[in-house]
Design an enzyme around this catalytic site. Structure first.
Site, PDB file in Angstrom:
ATOM      1  N   ARG A  65      -0.196  -9.074  13.655  1.00 34.75           N
ATOM      2  CA  ARG A  65      -0.833  -8.100  12.754  1.00 34.75           C
ATOM      3  C   ARG A  65      -1.634  -8.807  11.667  1.00 34.75           C
ATOM      4  NH1 ARG A  65       4.328  -5.265  11.199  1.00 34.75           N
ATOM      5  NH2 ARG A  65       3.122  -4.077   9.696  1.00 34.75           N
ATOM      6  N   ARG A  99      11.332  -5.640   5.219  1.00 35.65           N
ATOM      7  CA  ARG A  99      11.094  -4.211   4.932  1.00 35.65           C
ATOM      8  C   ARG A  99      12.078  -3.332   5.697  1.00 35.65           C
ATOM      9  NH1 ARG A  99       5.172  -1.784   5.419  1.00 35.65           N
ATOM     10  NH2 ARG A  99       5.235  -2.709   7.497  1.00 35.65           N
ATOM     11  N   ARG A 145      -9.805  -0.114   9.083  1.00 31.68           N
ATOM     12  CA  ARG A 145      -9.276  -1.428   9.438  1.00 31.68           C
ATOM     13  C   ARG A 145     -10.301  -2.289  10.159  1.00 31.68           C
ATOM     14  NH1 ARG A 145      -3.545   0.088   9.042  1.00 31.68           N
ATOM     15  NH2 ARG A 145      -2.283  -1.755   9.327  1.00 31.68           N
ATOM     16  N   ARG A 198      11.246  -1.126  11.080  1.00 34.42           N
ATOM     17  CA  ARG A 198      10.155  -0.698  11.966  1.00 34.42           C
ATOM     18  C   ARG A 198      10.079  -1.610  13.182  1.00 34.42           C
ATOM     19  NH1 ARG A 198       4.781   0.267   8.429  1.00 34.42           N
ATOM     20  NH2 ARG A 198       3.930  -0.885  10.187  1.00 34.42           N
ATOM     21  N   LYS A 205       0.832  -1.220   0.000  1.00 29.74           N
ATOM     22  CA  LYS A 205       0.000   0.000   0.000  1.00 29.74           C
ATOM     23  C   LYS A 205       0.864   1.267   0.000  1.00 29.74           C
ATOM     24  CE  LYS A 205      -2.074  -1.064   3.869  1.00 29.74           C
ATOM     25  NZ  LYS A 205      -1.337  -2.307   4.200  1.00 29.74           N
TER      26      LYS A 205
HETATM   27  P1  ADP Z   1       1.199  -1.715   7.508  1.00 27.98           P
HETATM   28  O1  ADP Z   1       1.899  -0.756   6.585  1.00 27.98           O
HETATM   29  O2  ADP Z   1       2.084  -2.838   7.878  1.00 27.98           O
HETATM   30  O3  ADP Z   1      -0.143  -2.115   6.999  1.00 27.98           O
HETATM   31  P2  ADP Z   1       0.531   0.531   9.183  1.00 27.98           P
HETATM   32  O4  ADP Z   1       1.740   1.385   9.077  1.00 27.98           O
HETATM   33  O5  ADP Z   1      -0.632   0.896   8.336  1.00 27.98           O
HETATM   34  O6  ADP Z   1       0.962  -0.977   8.885  1.00 27.98           O
HETATM   35  O7  ADP Z   1       0.048   0.448  10.683  1.00 27.98           O
HETATM   36  C1  ADP Z   1       0.938   0.182  11.742  1.00 27.98           C
HETATM   37  C2  ADP Z   1       0.163   0.081  13.048  1.00 27.98           C
HETATM   38  O8  ADP Z   1      -0.513   1.328  13.307  1.00 27.98           O
HETATM   39  C3  ADP Z   1      -0.938  -0.967  13.084  1.00 27.98           C
HETATM   40  O9  ADP Z   1      -0.464  -2.243  13.410  1.00 27.98           O
HETATM   41  C4  ADP Z   1      -1.867  -0.388  14.166  1.00 27.98           C
HETATM   42  O10 ADP Z   1      -1.331  -0.609  15.462  1.00 27.98           O
HETATM   43  C5  ADP Z   1      -1.781   1.105  13.898  1.00 27.98           C
HETATM   44  N1  ADP Z   1      -2.838   1.544  12.952  1.00 27.98           N
HETATM   45  C6  ADP Z   1      -2.651   2.028  11.691  1.00 27.98           C
HETATM   46  N2  ADP Z   1      -3.825   2.332  11.111  1.00 27.98           N
HETATM   47  C7  ADP Z   1      -4.793   2.025  12.023  1.00 27.98           C
HETATM   48  C8  ADP Z   1      -6.212   2.075  12.014  1.00 27.98           C
HETATM   49  N3  ADP Z   1      -6.905   2.499  10.949  1.00 27.98           N
HETATM   50  N4  ADP Z   1      -6.871   1.672  13.132  1.00 27.98           N
HETATM   51  C9  ADP Z   1      -6.210   1.242  14.214  1.00 27.98           C
HETATM   52  N5  ADP Z   1      -4.877   1.140  14.275  1.00 27.98           N
HETATM   53  C10 ADP Z   1      -4.156   1.532  13.198  1.00 27.98           C
HETATM   54  P1  ADP Z   2       2.190  -1.855   3.187  1.00 26.39           P
HETATM   55  O1  ADP Z   2       2.186  -0.343   3.181  1.00 26.39           O
HETATM   56  O2  ADP Z   2       0.971  -2.436   2.525  1.00 26.39           O
HETATM   57  O3  ADP Z   2       2.439  -2.436   4.530  1.00 26.39           O
HETATM   58  P2  ADP Z   2       4.783  -1.586   1.801  1.00 26.39           P
HETATM   59  O4  ADP Z   2       4.516  -0.747   0.600  1.00 26.39           O
HETATM   60  O5  ADP Z   2       5.458  -0.963   2.958  1.00 26.39           O
HETATM   61  O6  ADP Z   2       3.408  -2.334   2.253  1.00 26.39           O
HETATM   62  O7  ADP Z   2       5.619  -2.865   1.304  1.00 26.39           O
HETATM   63  C1  ADP Z   2       6.049  -3.881   2.214  1.00 26.39           C
HETATM   64  C2  ADP Z   2       7.423  -4.391   1.780  1.00 26.39           C
HETATM   65  O8  ADP Z   2       7.313  -5.108   0.563  1.00 26.39           O
HETATM   66  C3  ADP Z   2       8.465  -3.296   1.520  1.00 26.39           C
HETATM   67  O9  ADP Z   2       9.725  -3.781   1.937  1.00 26.39           O
HETATM   68  C4  ADP Z   2       8.425  -3.095   0.002  1.00 26.39           C
HETATM   69  O10 ADP Z   2       9.672  -2.658  -0.517  1.00 26.39           O
HETATM   70  C5  ADP Z   2       8.076  -4.494  -0.497  1.00 26.39           C
HETATM   71  N1  ADP Z   2       7.204  -4.502  -1.685  1.00 26.39           N
HETATM   72  C6  ADP Z   2       6.180  -3.667  -1.986  1.00 26.39           C
HETATM   73  N2  ADP Z   2       5.583  -4.013  -3.139  1.00 26.39           N
HETATM   74  C7  ADP Z   2       6.243  -5.122  -3.584  1.00 26.39           C
HETATM   75  C8  ADP Z   2       6.099  -5.984  -4.735  1.00 26.39           C
HETATM   76  N3  ADP Z   2       5.134  -5.766  -5.650  1.00 26.39           N
HETATM   77  N4  ADP Z   2       6.956  -7.011  -4.848  1.00 26.39           N
HETATM   78  C9  ADP Z   2       7.910  -7.240  -3.917  1.00 26.39           C
HETATM   79  N5  ADP Z   2       8.100  -6.479  -2.823  1.00 26.39           N
HETATM   80  C10 ADP Z   2       7.276  -5.435  -2.652  1.00 26.39           C
END
Ligand code: ADP
Ligand code: ADP
Length: 211
Positions: free
Chosen positions: A166, A126, A92, A155, A16
């Site tokens: 998660r 990541r 979420r 992270r 994302k």
């Molecule tokens: P990822 O990129 O791995 O999907 P995020 O960066 O979006 O993770 O979120 C990291 C953490 O922040 C989540 O595990 C949760 O604790 C919190 N968080 C993010 N968005 C929300 C939401 N919409 N509602 C509740 N908690 C959230």
């Molecule tokens: P999210 O915001 O959904 O948690 P991220 O964009 O942070 O996901 O991506 C999670 C990890 O996967 C990062 O290390 C990123 O570089 C890698 N990644 C993202 N898209 C791809 C893809 N299409 N193929 C392989 N690795 C990817």
């Protein structure tokens, strides 16, 4: 037309953040992301609210959702100031999806579909550049510049144990949100297991088509 209002859904690690960065550039919209907003305010005092813990940090480090009250306020504020946006990390759960209905209308709802094994691999590999916010992966997308490589950070919640929690939270709370948009007939599914550029081609075409 006005700037598009885009929602991007997907499990943790689905890509994302990676795709949102491309969307903001190509479509000139704002990136509204609850994850980044909460990370920048991890020690915000939320003890006034009726919550189990006093700061977002405790929830995030355990892989649990931060209480809706906190997150809803962040999103409401950010969306009211944005012309067009890509919303990433929210809603979420179904309660948040209902809140969002009252805040804005969406032009596109994208879902990046990625299997669980790949998600674990992506999350544990990541790395983030603390200076630019750029997202990297030790294997799939390492930086070319050795100075960047030296300063990369992992992270706090990208450890194997927290990743598992998660993904459990995603299955329990967020999968119903995906079904909700699917039932509404607005969900645009993209194969998120492709290479980043291929995912981007599909994402871009979908937004151009619908928005
Ligand atoms: P990822 O990129 O791995 O999907 P995020 O960066 O979006 O993770 O979120 C990291 C953490 O922040 C989540 O595990 C949760 O604790 C919190 N968080 C993010 N968005 C929300 C939401 N919409 N509602 C509740 N908690 C959230
Ligand atoms: P999210 O915001 O959904 O948690 P991220 O964009 O942070 O996901 O991506 C999670 C990890 O996967 C990062 O290390 C990123 O570089 C890698 N990644 C993202 N898209 C791809 C893809 N299409 N193929 C392989 N690795 C990817």
């Amino acid at each position: 037309m006005a700037q598009p209002r885009i929602l991007i859904l997907g499990a943790p690690g689905a890509g994302k953040g990676t795709q949102s960065a491309k969307i903001t550039e190509a479509f000139d919209v704002e990136h509204v992301t609850t994850g980044d907003a909460l990370r920048a305010n991890k020690d915000m005092d939320i003890s006034e609210m009726d919550t189990e813990y006093d700061t977002p940090r405790e929830y995030m480090d355990q892989g649990e959702l931060v209480p809706d009250e906190v997150v809803n306020a962040i999103v409401d504020e950010a969306l009211s100031q944005a012309d067009g946006f890509v919303l990433d990390g929210y809603p979420r759960n179904l309660e948040q999806a209902e809140e969002l209905e009252d805040m804005t209308d969406l032009d596109v709802v994208l879902y990046l579909d990625v299997g669980e094994e790949e998600l674990v691999h992506r999350l544990t590999g990541r790395r983030m550049d603390p200076e630019t916010g750029e997202i990297y992966h030790v294997e799939y997308n390492p930086p070319e510049d050795p100075d960047v490589e030296d300063r990369l950070e992992q992270r706090d919640d990208d450890t194997e144990e927290t990743v598992k929690e998660r993904l459990r939270v995603f299955r329990e709370n967020t999968e119903p949100v995906i079904e909700y948009y699917e039932d509404e007939g607005v969900l645009e599914r993209v194969n998120g297991e492709q290479a980043p550029d291929e995912v981007w081609e599909d994402v871009k075409a979908t937004i151009e088509d619908v928005a």
